[in-house]
Design an enzyme around this catalytic site. Structure first.
Site, PDB file in Angstrom:
ATOM      1  N   GLY A  11       0.394  -1.177   0.253  1.00 25.64           N
ATOM      2  CA  GLY A  11      -0.158   0.273   0.249  1.00 25.64           C
ATOM      3  C   GLY A  11       1.187   1.080   0.071  1.00 25.64           C
ATOM      4  N   HIS A  12       1.662   1.084  -0.600  1.00 24.81           N
ATOM      5  CA  HIS A  12       2.873   2.207  -0.493  1.00 24.81           C
ATOM      6  C   HIS A  12       2.529   3.380  -1.088  1.00 24.81           C
ATOM      7  CE1 HIS A  12       3.723   1.355  -4.273  1.00 24.81           C
ATOM      8  NE2 HIS A  12       4.567   2.103  -4.711  1.00 24.81           N
ATOM      9  N   VAL A  16      -1.451   6.508   4.267  1.00 24.08           N
ATOM     10  CA  VAL A  16      -0.312   5.903   5.368  1.00 24.08           C
ATOM     11  C   VAL A  16       1.220   4.865   4.845  1.00 24.08           C
ATOM     12  CG1 VAL A  16       0.042   3.942   7.364  1.00 24.08           C
ATOM     13  CG2 VAL A  16      -2.403   6.045   6.474  1.00 24.08           C
ATOM     14  N   TYR A 137     -16.107  -3.123   7.178  1.00 23.68           N
ATOM     15  CA  TYR A 137     -14.750  -2.676   7.067  1.00 23.68           C
ATOM     16  C   TYR A 137     -14.657  -2.581   8.469  1.00 23.68           C
ATOM     17  CZ  TYR A 137     -10.907   0.343   6.901  1.00 23.68           C
ATOM     18  OH  TYR A 137      -9.570   0.872   7.198  1.00 23.68           O
ATOM     19  N   LYS A 141     -11.589  -5.485   9.366  1.00 18.19           N
ATOM     20  CA  LYS A 141     -10.295  -5.350  10.339  1.00 18.19           C
ATOM     21  C   LYS A 141     -10.006  -6.604  11.762  1.00 18.19           C
ATOM     22  CE  LYS A 141      -8.301  -1.919   7.066  1.00 18.19           C
ATOM     23  NZ  LYS A 141      -7.243  -2.841   6.903  1.00 18.19           N
ATOM     24  N   PRO A 164      -4.642   2.515  13.645  1.00 13.37           N
ATOM     25  CA  PRO A 164      -4.377   4.006  13.978  1.00 13.37           C
ATOM     26  C   PRO A 164      -6.218   5.255  14.535  1.00 13.37           C
ATOM     27  CG  PRO A 164      -3.607   3.617  12.196  1.00 13.37           C
ATOM     28  CD  PRO A 164      -4.789   1.875  12.877  1.00 13.37           C
ATOM     29  N   TRP A 203     -21.426  17.647   7.109  1.00  7.89           N
ATOM     30  CA  TRP A 203     -22.015  16.662   6.514  1.00  7.89           C
ATOM     31  C   TRP A 203     -23.146  16.391   7.969  1.00  7.89           C
ATOM     32  CZ3 TRP A 203     -19.651  12.717   3.683  1.00  7.89           C
ATOM     33  CH2 TRP A 203     -19.821  13.058   2.084  1.00  7.89           C
ATOM     34  N   ASP A 281     -24.172  10.920  10.766  1.00  8.18           N
ATOM     35  CA  ASP A 281     -23.257  11.746  12.306  1.00  8.18           C
ATOM     36  C   ASP A 281     -22.095  10.558  12.480  1.00  8.18           C
ATOM     37  OD1 ASP A 281     -25.346  13.777  14.346  1.00  8.18           O
ATOM     38  OD2 ASP A 281     -23.611  13.878  12.313  1.00  8.18           O
TER      39      ASP A 281
END
Ligand code: GFB
Length: 320
Positions: A11-12, A16, A137, A141, A164, A203, A281
């Site tokens: 993911g370079h 991140v 998601y 994870k 993170p 939003w 929210d």
């Protein structure tokens, strides 16, 4: 990690991953391996196996993921769970087969329950229901965390996880539909200012609270963790009564309304701010308890105002 160790950053090109590459290069690590999405499709198990057998890195930073803000997560749940499960599963399993010594898996603070007591400690994981807008998601994870834990338990490999908080900085996604709040507001305020538009739409209610960490701080924390000694790593991540993950944050949060004021001031927008109550929210608050990370010897160094100003300068250089 010696300076000649072969290190793969998955993911370079992302926010991140590119920050981790910058930190490694600045620290003198010269044997970095990267592949673009066109060169290596991380969803393709056979391709990942062949790549890892060919390169056989000693260390892996797993920063590749399908990511996005609240609207993207809510709009593409199948993509978020499928792509993230495939990417992490392919990389962790092929890392074991290629003899990778250490792998650091990057998750997100959305893995914690929607109403977890604040600030959230690492052992809050799996103690309650998740925020619906990003549950697919978050489930992916959480599976990644458990994958690393299981591979350590069965095979003894030092694969562990960092969670993170909301990150921002260079190479962030500034698309107004799929991005996170901070880059979206930077762009909205900038475009309103240069086009003489008197109003910016934000939003939700502005009441949710979020913790923000500059991506260079997050990358520095990842490098710090990867350089811990075996004894420090085993004590921190591989104890039966402990947790295999560590929160990466600054330990402070702001309301979206406060963030809006801050970004408006940095950009120099003096117009009207309108809140769109039809937009979600999401989680009311997701402040991380960062005492475990502090106990491992790391502190952030980039404050929010300073970080937003630096990110806006980068944005202007990139997009004029
Ligand atoms: O950053 P964001 O999209 O993601 O939204 P989350 C944070 C808050 O900012 C929400 C509000 O309450 C949004 O309604 N917001 C206000 C905006 N204006 C905007 C805008 O223009 N764009 C966006 N995007 N938000 C994500 C998860 O949750 O956090 C991801 O969905 C990941 O999976 C990420 O975990 C770190 O912080 O709510």
């Amino acid at each position: 990690m010696n300076k000649q160790a072969k290190i793969y950053i998955a993911g370079h090109q992302g926010m991140v991953g590119s920050a981790i590459v910058r930190q490694l290069q600045a620290a003198g690590f010269s044997n970095l391996v990267v592949r673009t999405r066109a060169e290596l499709n991380l969803v393709d198990q056979a391709a990942v196996d062949a790549f890892m057998q060919q390169e056989r890195p000693a260390f892996v930073f797993l920063a590749a993921a399908r990511v996005g803000g609240i609207l993207a997560n809510n709009s593409y749940p199948a993509d978020f769970i499928y792509q993230n499960l495939m990417i992490q599963t392919n990389l962790v399993h092929s890392a074991l087969q290629a003899g990778v010594e250490r792998l650091l898996f990057l998750g997100s603070s959305c893995i914690y329950p929607k109403f977890a007591p604040q600030p959230m400690t690492e052992d809050a994981l799996l103690t309650g229901l998740l925020e619906p807008t990003n549950e697919p998601y978050a489930i992916a994870k959480i599976a990644g965390i458990k994958l690393c834990e299981a591979y350590h338990r069965q095979h003894g490999v030092r694969y562990f996880s960092a969670m993170p908080t909301n990150l921002y900085g260079p190479n962030d996604n500034f698309d107004l539909q799929s991005s996170h709040v901070l880059p979206a507001l930077l762009r909205k305020f900038h475009e309103a200012k240069i086009n003489g538009i008197g109003k910016v739409e934000v939003w939700g209610s502005g009441r949710p609270r979020r913790e923000f960490l500059h991506v260079d701080d997050a990358a520095a924390a990842c490098l710090h963790l990867m350089q811990l000694s075996d004894a420090e790593l085993d004590a921190a991540f591989f104890q039966p009564e402990g947790t295999s993950l560590v929160n990466v944050g600054c330990g402070e949060d702001v309301a979206i309304g406060e963030l809006t004021e801050l970004i408006g001031a940095v950009v120099g927008f003096a117009g009207e701010i309108v809140y769109d109550a039809d937009k979600p929210d999401g989680t009311p608050r997701k402040l991380l308890d960062v005492s475990k990370l502090r106990s491992l010897g790391w502190e952030p160094s980039i404050g929010l105002r300073e970080g937003v100003e630096a990110t806006y300068r980068w944005y202007l250089e990139q997009f004029g």
